[in-house]
Scaffold this motif. Sequence first.
Motif, PDB file in Angstrom:
ATOM      1  N   SER A   9       0.827  -1.207   0.000  1.00 27.82           N
ATOM      2  CA  SER A   9       0.000   0.000   0.000  1.00 27.82           C
ATOM      3  C   SER A   9       0.861   1.257   0.000  1.00 27.82           C
ATOM      4  CB  SER A   9      -0.937   0.006   1.210  1.00 27.82           C
ATOM      5  OG  SER A   9      -0.213  -0.161   2.418  1.00 27.82           O
ATOM      6  N   ALA A  10       1.964   1.258   0.754  1.00 29.14           N
ATOM      7  CA  ALA A  10       2.860   2.418   0.769  1.00 29.14           C
ATOM      8  C   ALA A  10       3.580   2.563  -0.567  1.00 29.14           C
ATOM      9  CB  ALA A  10       3.872   2.280   1.909  1.00 29.14           C
ATOM     10  N   THR A  11       3.994   1.446  -1.143  1.00 30.86           N
ATOM     11  CA  THR A  11       4.668   1.469  -2.443  1.00 30.86           C
ATOM     12  C   THR A  11       3.761   2.071  -3.510  1.00 30.86           C
ATOM     13  OG1 THR A  11       5.912  -0.517  -1.838  1.00 30.86           O
ATOM     14  CG2 THR A  11       5.844   0.058  -4.171  1.00 30.86           C
ATOM     15  N   TYR A  12       2.507   1.611  -3.553  1.00 23.12           N
ATOM     16  CA  TYR A  12       1.569   2.125  -4.542  1.00 23.12           C
ATOM     17  C   TYR A  12       1.289   3.611  -4.334  1.00 23.12           C
ATOM     18  CZ  TYR A  12       0.495  -2.670  -5.964  1.00 23.12           C
ATOM     19  OH  TYR A  12       0.574  -3.941  -6.444  1.00 23.12           O
ATOM     20  N   THR A  13       1.223   4.019  -3.070  1.00 23.00           N
ATOM     21  CA  THR A  13       0.936   5.418  -2.781  1.00 23.00           C
ATOM     22  C   THR A  13       2.005   6.332  -3.367  1.00 23.00           C
ATOM     23  OG1 THR A  13      -0.219   4.802  -0.757  1.00 23.00           O
ATOM     24  CG2 THR A  13       0.487   7.075  -0.938  1.00 23.00           C
ATOM     25  N   VAL A  55      -4.533  10.449  -2.360  1.00 26.54           N
ATOM     26  CA  VAL A  55      -3.256   9.794  -2.063  1.00 26.54           C
ATOM     27  C   VAL A  55      -2.548  10.503  -0.914  1.00 26.54           C
ATOM     28  CG1 VAL A  55      -0.954   9.328  -2.971  1.00 26.54           C
ATOM     29  CG2 VAL A  55      -2.949   8.861  -4.373  1.00 26.54           C
ATOM     30  N   LEU A  56      -2.508  11.843  -0.972  1.00 26.35           N
ATOM     31  CA  LEU A  56      -1.832  12.605   0.082  1.00 26.35           C
ATOM     32  C   LEU A  56      -2.504  12.397   1.430  1.00 26.35           C
ATOM     33  CD1 LEU A  56      -1.097  15.970  -1.787  1.00 26.35           C
ATOM     34  CD2 LEU A  56       0.476  14.082  -1.328  1.00 26.35           C
ATOM     35  N   LEU A  57      -3.837  12.324   1.431  1.00 26.20           N
ATOM     36  CA  LEU A  57      -4.535  12.052   2.679  1.00 26.20           C
ATOM     37  C   LEU A  57      -4.245  10.639   3.178  1.00 26.20           C
ATOM     38  CD1 LEU A  57      -8.012  13.674   1.902  1.00 26.20           C
ATOM     39  CD2 LEU A  57      -6.303  14.492   3.539  1.00 26.20           C
ATOM     40  N   ALA A  58      -4.129   9.716   2.230  1.00 26.06           N
ATOM     41  CA  ALA A  58      -3.883   8.322   2.614  1.00 26.06           C
ATOM     42  C   ALA A  58      -2.544   8.151   3.307  1.00 26.06           C
ATOM     43  CB  ALA A  58      -3.962   7.418   1.380  1.00 26.06           C
ATOM     44  N   ILE A  59      -1.544   8.948   2.896  1.00 23.59           N
ATOM     45  CA  ILE A  59      -0.221   8.796   3.507  1.00 23.59           C
ATOM     46  C   ILE A  59       0.048   9.839   4.576  1.00 23.59           C
ATOM     47  CG2 ILE A  59       0.849   7.651   1.540  1.00 23.59           C
ATOM     48  CD1 ILE A  59       1.844  10.227   0.537  1.00 23.59           C
ATOM     49  N   VAL A 116      -7.482   7.080 -18.958  1.00 24.67           N
ATOM     50  CA  VAL A 116      -7.119   5.766 -18.432  1.00 24.67           C
ATOM     51  C   VAL A 116      -6.269   5.881 -17.177  1.00 24.67           C
ATOM     52  CG1 VAL A 116      -5.857   3.640 -18.950  1.00 24.67           C
ATOM     53  CG2 VAL A 116      -7.277   4.711 -20.700  1.00 24.67           C
ATOM     54  N   ALA A 117      -5.343   6.841 -17.150  1.00 24.25           N
ATOM     55  CA  ALA A 117      -4.348   6.940 -16.089  1.00 24.25           C
ATOM     56  C   ALA A 117      -4.932   7.002 -14.679  1.00 24.25           C
ATOM     57  CB  ALA A 117      -3.444   8.157 -16.339  1.00 24.25           C
ATOM     58  N   PRO A 118      -6.040   7.734 -14.424  1.00 23.83           N
ATOM     59  CA  PRO A 118      -6.538   7.813 -13.044  1.00 23.83           C
ATOM     60  C   PRO A 118      -6.870   6.469 -12.418  1.00 23.83           C
ATOM     61  CG  PRO A 118      -7.571   9.499 -14.395  1.00 23.83           C
ATOM     62  CD  PRO A 118      -6.805   8.606 -15.325  1.00 23.83           C
ATOM     63  N   PHE A 119      -7.129   5.459 -13.229  1.00 24.21           N
ATOM     64  CA  PHE A 119      -7.529   4.165 -12.681  1.00 24.21           C
ATOM     65  C   PHE A 119      -6.345   3.357 -12.166  1.00 24.21           C
ATOM     66  CE2 PHE A 119     -11.040   5.760 -14.965  1.00 24.21           C
ATOM     67  CZ  PHE A 119     -12.115   5.405 -14.189  1.00 24.21           C
ATOM     68  N   GLU A 120      -5.141   3.918 -12.307  1.00 23.89           N
ATOM     69  CA  GLU A 120      -3.992   3.384 -11.591  1.00 23.89           C
ATOM     70  C   GLU A 120      -4.241   3.458 -10.085  1.00 23.89           C
ATOM     71  OE1 GLU A 120      -1.248   2.129 -12.834  1.00 23.89           O
ATOM     72  OE2 GLU A 120      -1.140   2.833 -14.903  1.00 23.89           O
ATOM     73  N   TYR A 121      -5.037   4.443  -9.662  1.00 22.84           N
ATOM     74  CA  TYR A 121      -5.267   4.654  -8.235  1.00 22.84           C
ATOM     75  C   TYR A 121      -5.988   3.478  -7.579  1.00 22.84           C
ATOM     76  CZ  TYR A 121      -4.057   9.604  -8.976  1.00 22.84           C
ATOM     77  OH  TYR A 121      -3.413  10.769  -9.279  1.00 22.84           O
ATOM     78  N   THR A 122      -6.698   2.655  -8.354  1.00 23.46           N
ATOM     79  CA  THR A 122      -7.381   1.507  -7.760  1.00 23.46           C
ATOM     80  C   THR A 122      -6.397   0.489  -7.199  1.00 23.46           C
ATOM     81  OG1 THR A 122      -7.506   0.370  -9.907  1.00 23.46           O
ATOM     82  CG2 THR A 122      -9.369   1.764  -9.298  1.00 23.46           C
ATOM     83  N   ALA A 123      -5.123   0.626  -7.543  1.00 25.41           N
ATOM     84  CA  ALA A 123      -4.115  -0.273  -6.990  1.00 25.41           C
ATOM     85  C   ALA A 123      -4.016  -0.141  -5.475  1.00 25.41           C
ATOM     86  CB  ALA A 123      -2.747   0.006  -7.621  1.00 25.41           C
ATOM     87  N   LEU A 124      -4.376   1.030  -4.935  1.00 26.21           N
ATOM     88  CA  LEU A 124      -4.306   1.207  -3.485  1.00 26.21           C
ATOM     89  C   LEU A 124      -5.218   0.222  -2.769  1.00 26.21           C
ATOM     90  CD1 LEU A 124      -3.213   2.715  -1.064  1.00 26.21           C
ATOM     91  CD2 LEU A 124      -4.997   4.440  -1.384  1.00 26.21           C
ATOM     92  N   ALA A 125      -6.420   0.011  -3.321  1.00 20.86           N
ATOM     93  CA  ALA A 125      -7.338  -0.952  -2.710  1.00 20.86           C
ATOM     94  C   ALA A 125      -6.750  -2.358  -2.736  1.00 20.86           C
ATOM     95  CB  ALA A 125      -8.689  -0.915  -3.428  1.00 20.86           C
ATOM     96  N   TRP A 126      -6.141  -2.718  -3.863  1.00 20.60           N
ATOM     97  CA  TRP A 126      -5.506  -4.038  -3.955  1.00 20.60           C
ATOM     98  C   TRP A 126      -4.318  -4.146  -2.989  1.00 20.60           C
ATOM     99  CZ3 TRP A 126      -7.591  -8.138  -6.078  1.00 20.60           C
ATOM    100  CH2 TRP A 126      -8.565  -7.966  -7.070  1.00 20.60           C
ATOM    101  N   GLY A 127      -3.538  -3.079  -2.876  1.00 19.51           N
ATOM    102  CA  GLY A 127      -2.401  -3.100  -1.964  1.00 19.51           C
ATOM    103  C   GLY A 127      -2.832  -3.302  -0.530  1.00 19.51           C
ATOM    104  N   VAL A 128      -3.892  -2.598  -0.126  1.00 22.18           N
ATOM    105  CA  VAL A 128      -4.402  -2.747   1.236  1.00 22.18           C
ATOM    106  C   VAL A 128      -4.893  -4.174   1.470  1.00 22.18           C
ATOM    107  CG1 VAL A 128      -6.270  -2.054   2.793  1.00 22.18           C
ATOM    108  CG2 VAL A 128      -4.999  -0.312   1.533  1.00 22.18           C
TER     109      VAL A 128
END
Length: 305
Positions: A101-105, A141-145, A247-259
């Motif tokens: 999750s930190a790596t993806y962030t 992302v900034l809020l998440a970290i 397309v690029a914004p959907f890279e952010y869904t990786a955070l859910a997978w990382g968690v």
Amino acid sequence: MTSAAQHAQGNLRSIVNMMLAVMFFSLMDAVLKTLSAHYPPLQMACLRGLTALPLVLAWIQWRRGWGRLRKLRWSLHILRGCLGITMLALFTRGVSELPLSATYTIFFIAPLLITALSVPVLKERVPKAHWWAIGVGFIGVLLAIRPSGGDLQAGFATPGGLAVMTAALCYAVAAVAGRLLSRTDSTESLILTMMIFMSVGGGLLAWSQWKPVQMDHAALLLALAVTGFLGQLTINEAFRSGQASAVAPFEYTALAWGVALDWLIWQTLPEAHTWFGAAIIIGSGLYLVRREKRISEVHANAEHP
């Protein structure tokens, strides 16, 4: 069908492919994180390409796609291959030190870079909605970290954090190069050349520090092959038919997978602020999907009253 409707439909197909690609690559990254305790980063880049290469060759044979490999823009393929090796080696270094999750962030700087590059390189006109979706997602992302707590500086300052940031830059440039190549070269050529570069180039670079591959890791290597191949296939399709900025914004869904993977495999869970940031990220992506779908439906109804 009007140009706007075609763009919207192409973006929707690409968004679905990107979400599938994120899923496959997240599973692949979990395997990379597990194997990184046993093999150096450059060897992992080689194994990533080498294990998937038989699947790629079988897929090309099944599609009877050998004839589509004749036309290659070698300069861009070489650039993309070198960036792919560098990106995967640096990402493996980062993920070996940090939770997924930190790596993806940290890696989430990539969608902003892709969108920024899509204007001068791909000559795309980026709608305001795409900039807003990316900007809001990055705020998530900034809020998440939680940078105010010092965690962000600590994460960025570590060798692993710096490696992930550099990997994100390599990925962004490689994604834009792939989009350029998709205008003239086949999907088969994009996937095959990347796997060959990773196998041969990564192997040559890793030769001096090569460690014998353990038979106990056969199942993990098979998982690496399958997830890597499917991820490469879907991400190429994602950038082939849709705008990079959509397309690029959907890279952010990786955070859910990382968690999820951090919890399932390593029994670690993020704090409440990470969940809040993830909700904002997912919301920005859903907004963009609804917008593209609405545009597609409006133009479809206009053409077929």
